[in-house]
Structure formats: C-alpha cells, structure tokens
Design an enzyme around this catalytic site. Structure first.
Site, PDB file in Angstrom:
ATOM      1  N   ASP A 175       0.963  -1.388   0.135  1.00  0.00           N
ATOM      2  CA  ASP A 175      -0.196  -0.086   0.020  1.00  0.00           C
ATOM      3  C   ASP A 175       0.906   1.288  -0.146  1.00  0.00           C
ATOM      4  O   ASP A 175       1.587   1.355   1.035  1.00  0.00           O
ATOM      5  CB  ASP A 175      -1.007   0.044   1.322  1.00  0.00           C
ATOM      6  CG  ASP A 175      -1.635   1.188   1.477  1.00  0.00           C
ATOM      7  OD1 ASP A 175      -1.701   2.113   0.627  1.00  0.00           O
ATOM      8  OD2 ASP A 175      -2.397   1.197   2.087  1.00  0.00           O
ATOM      9  N   ASN A 195       3.243   3.251 -10.785  1.00  0.00           N
ATOM     10  CA  ASN A 195       2.107   3.140 -11.604  1.00  0.00           C
ATOM     11  C   ASN A 195       0.852   3.136 -10.600  1.00  0.00           C
ATOM     12  O   ASN A 195      -0.174   3.622 -11.053  1.00  0.00           O
ATOM     13  CB  ASN A 195       2.207   1.820 -12.178  1.00  0.00           C
ATOM     14  CG  ASN A 195       0.674   1.473 -12.763  1.00  0.00           C
ATOM     15  OD1 ASN A 195       0.374   2.042 -13.766  1.00  0.00           O
ATOM     16  ND2 ASN A 195       0.069   0.392 -12.335  1.00  0.00           N
ATOM     17  N   SER A 253       2.166   9.044 -15.341  1.00  0.00           N
ATOM     18  CA  SER A 253       1.117  10.534 -15.155  1.00  0.00           C
ATOM     19  C   SER A 253       0.057  10.128 -15.937  1.00  0.00           C
ATOM     20  O   SER A 253      -0.522   9.110 -15.945  1.00  0.00           O
ATOM     21  CB  SER A 253       2.320  11.474 -15.662  1.00  0.00           C
ATOM     22  OG  SER A 253       1.383  12.656 -15.538  1.00  0.00           O
ATOM     23  N   TYR A 280      -7.735  15.304  -9.964  1.00  0.00           N
ATOM     24  CA  TYR A 280      -6.895  13.964 -10.434  1.00  0.00           C
ATOM     25  C   TYR A 280      -5.772  14.759 -11.295  1.00  0.00           C
ATOM     26  O   TYR A 280      -4.541  14.452 -10.859  1.00  0.00           O
ATOM     27  CB  TYR A 280      -7.651  13.148 -11.216  1.00  0.00           C
ATOM     28  CG  TYR A 280      -6.841  12.079 -12.012  1.00  0.00           C
ATOM     29  CD1 TYR A 280      -6.433  11.140 -11.172  1.00  0.00           C
ATOM     30  CD2 TYR A 280      -6.674  12.212 -13.296  1.00  0.00           C
ATOM     31  CE1 TYR A 280      -5.636  10.268 -11.913  1.00  0.00           C
ATOM     32  CE2 TYR A 280      -6.001  11.218 -14.038  1.00  0.00           C
ATOM     33  CZ  TYR A 280      -5.236  10.085 -13.255  1.00  0.00           C
ATOM     34  OH  TYR A 280      -4.540   9.118 -13.856  1.00  0.00           O
ATOM     35  N   LYS A 321      -1.622  14.849 -11.073  1.00  0.00           N
ATOM     36  CA  LYS A 321      -0.369  14.446 -11.979  1.00  0.00           C
ATOM     37  C   LYS A 321       0.268  15.590 -12.527  1.00  0.00           C
ATOM     38  O   LYS A 321       1.589  15.536 -12.916  1.00  0.00           O
ATOM     39  CB  LYS A 321      -1.375  13.870 -13.245  1.00  0.00           C
ATOM     40  CG  LYS A 321      -2.174  12.615 -12.878  1.00  0.00           C
ATOM     41  CD  LYS A 321      -0.991  11.702 -12.537  1.00  0.00           C
ATOM     42  CE  LYS A 321      -1.935  10.256 -12.264  1.00  0.00           C
ATOM     43  NZ  LYS A 321      -0.839   9.315 -11.751  1.00  0.00           N
TER      44      LYS A 321
END
Length: 284
Positions: free
Chosen positions: A55, A82, A133, A147, A151
């Site tokens: 995690d 990832n 990303s 979100y 990124k």
C-alpha cells in the site's frame, strides 16, 4: 537483465508493464495491495517474479517491499510508480477528504516509494525512475480537475528529479497515457465525488460523468501495446523525459501546444507595445 519494481502490478497498465518486462527477460518485483492477485496474474513467471504486499500510503510497508526486492534479486534497476487513484467530479464538488485521499496515493505515495528506492539506485550509480502520469498531467479536462492536479504535481517534481539524478547515472521518464482499456474507470480505481452540485450537471463536468460510464472498457488504447512500448523505451537506453501514449493523448497535447503558442504570440504583441516599466498582460 534488469530488475523492475512495479507498483499497482496486479492489473491494468501495471500488469502489462510487468508482463512485458518478464517477456524481455527481466526480473520483476510486482507490488500490489494483495500479492495473491499478482501470482494469479502471472502463474508461470517462476523465480523471476517476486510478489510483495504494498500500500503506497504505508511507509513501513513500502520500505519492507523494497528491502524484499533487493534481498531477492540483489538490486533494483527500474522503478515504475504506477499505482494510482482517480476522482471524477467538478473541483468545487470535491470534499477535503476526497482530495486528500487522491493526493495520498498519487503524490505522496509516489514520493514515498521513490524515496525508498533511490538510495539503491544511487548506490549503483545507475537506474531509471518511471512515473506514470496521464494526459491529464499535461492538459486539464472538465471533471478531472483534482486528479489532473495530482498528475501536474508528479510532472513538476519528475522534471526536477531528471535534472538532479542525471549526474548520478539515473534517468527519469514520465509516461502520459490517454484513455486505455484498463480498469481505471471501474469503481476499484475511480472514485466519484459524493456531493454533486446541480449547477454542474448540465455542463462539461456533468457530461464527463456520463462519458466515463459509456467508454469504460471501450477506450481506444491497447494496454498490452502500452506495456511493450514502456519496456522497449527503457531497454533502448534512450527513454525520453515524456512518453506520450495513445492517439487521443497526442492530439490533446498538440492542441494545447497550439493554444500556448497563440497565447505567446498575443503576449509578444502586447509586450512590444509597452514600456519596460509597465506591467503588461497577454491579450486574450
């Protein structure tokens, strides 16, 4: 052959990166919240695959996973950050808790894993960091504001890391996928804001909520090809800072570059017509 450390490796793009790395003869430390799902995904990988529980928001577990990888294979050569979490909704609709949950995984989780692996790469004076990303890390889109901001953060510190790590023999690559046929739009990865504001329902943010449901598992990008492209780029020894994947990603990036050039041209027109002591703003 190299040793790859891949987070979020049990499914989606992470699994395809791990699969492509194994197919190229590399060893893989495949990290996932439930390592049993990794073994189920790669039943024939043999001793070149180590599945570890991870995690990314748990610093102690991150450190243990990295140590297990080094103990098993003696080194780590490629880190692939990832694992990620999505949030769909207008920026105003997102609660503080929802925003923090996305940042904990997408930003602080990436930093935690990177801090754990970089001492290994620095000691080797070699290696590569691959931060996954998104096209949303280059181009904002209605409904994806929070979100996208995570990124954008990853893009910012990755650019800086590329400068800091190059003298130590370590490369950095940002992978910017467009829409790929993974589980990202499923509830297992994508969360939706719990409180919707009616004023956004008929606008672009509301439309995006409908679009996400309609295109799920029908996205244009092939994750198998993406995994192969990423591994091939790293194996080439000439991986770029940015690896943009998918025709939709390329189209979005090109459109933004045109828009930025238009703004720069407008700014130059204003700047030429003003004195140096004036404060000018670009025409819009």
């Amino acid at each position: 052959m190299a040793v790859w450390f891949v987070t979020g490796a049990s499914r989606g793009l992470g699994a395809e990166i791990a699969r492509a790395a194994l197919a190229s003869g590399h060893s893989v430390v495949a990290a996932a919240r439930d390592p049993r799902t990794v073994r189920a995904a790669f039943p024939d990988a043999g001793e070149r695959l180590l599945s570890v529980a991870l995690d990314v928001t748990d610093e102690a577990q991150v450190q243990a996973a990295v140590e297990a990888g080094v103990e098993a294979f003696g080194r780590i050569d490629v880190l692939v950050n990832n694992a990620g979490r999505g949030l769909l909704g207008a920026v105003e609709e997102a609660s503080d808790a929802e925003v923090r949950a996305v940042y904990d995984t997408n930003v602080f989780g990436v930093l935690t894993v990177t801090r754990a692996v970089l001492p290994v790469l620095r000691a080797q004076r070699s290696g590569h960091v691959v931060n996954v990303s998104s096209v949303g890390g280059f181009v904002g889109s209605a409904g994806w504001g929070v979100y996208a901001s995570t990124k954008f953060a990853v893009e910012g510190f990755s650019e800086t890391m590329a400068l800091e790590l190059a003298p130590l023999g370590i490369g950095v690559t940002l992978v910017e996928p467009g829409y790929f046929r993974t589980d990202f739009l499923d509830s297992s990865s994508l969360h939706r804001v719990t409180t919707a504001v009616e004023d956004y329902a008929e606008g672009p943010a509301g439309a995006m909520r409908m679009t996400a449901e309609q295109v799920n598992h029908g996205q244009p990008g092939d994750p198998v090809k993406a995994g192969l492209a990423i591994v091939s780029a790293i194996d080439s020894g000439r991986a770029p800072l940015r690896l943009q994947l998918g025709s939709d990603c390329v189209a979005s990036v090109e459109a933004k570059l045109v828009a930025v050039q238009t703004e720069l041209d407008a700014w130059r027109e204003v700047a030429v017509s003003t004195d140096h002591d004036d404060v000018a703003t670009p025409a819009r």
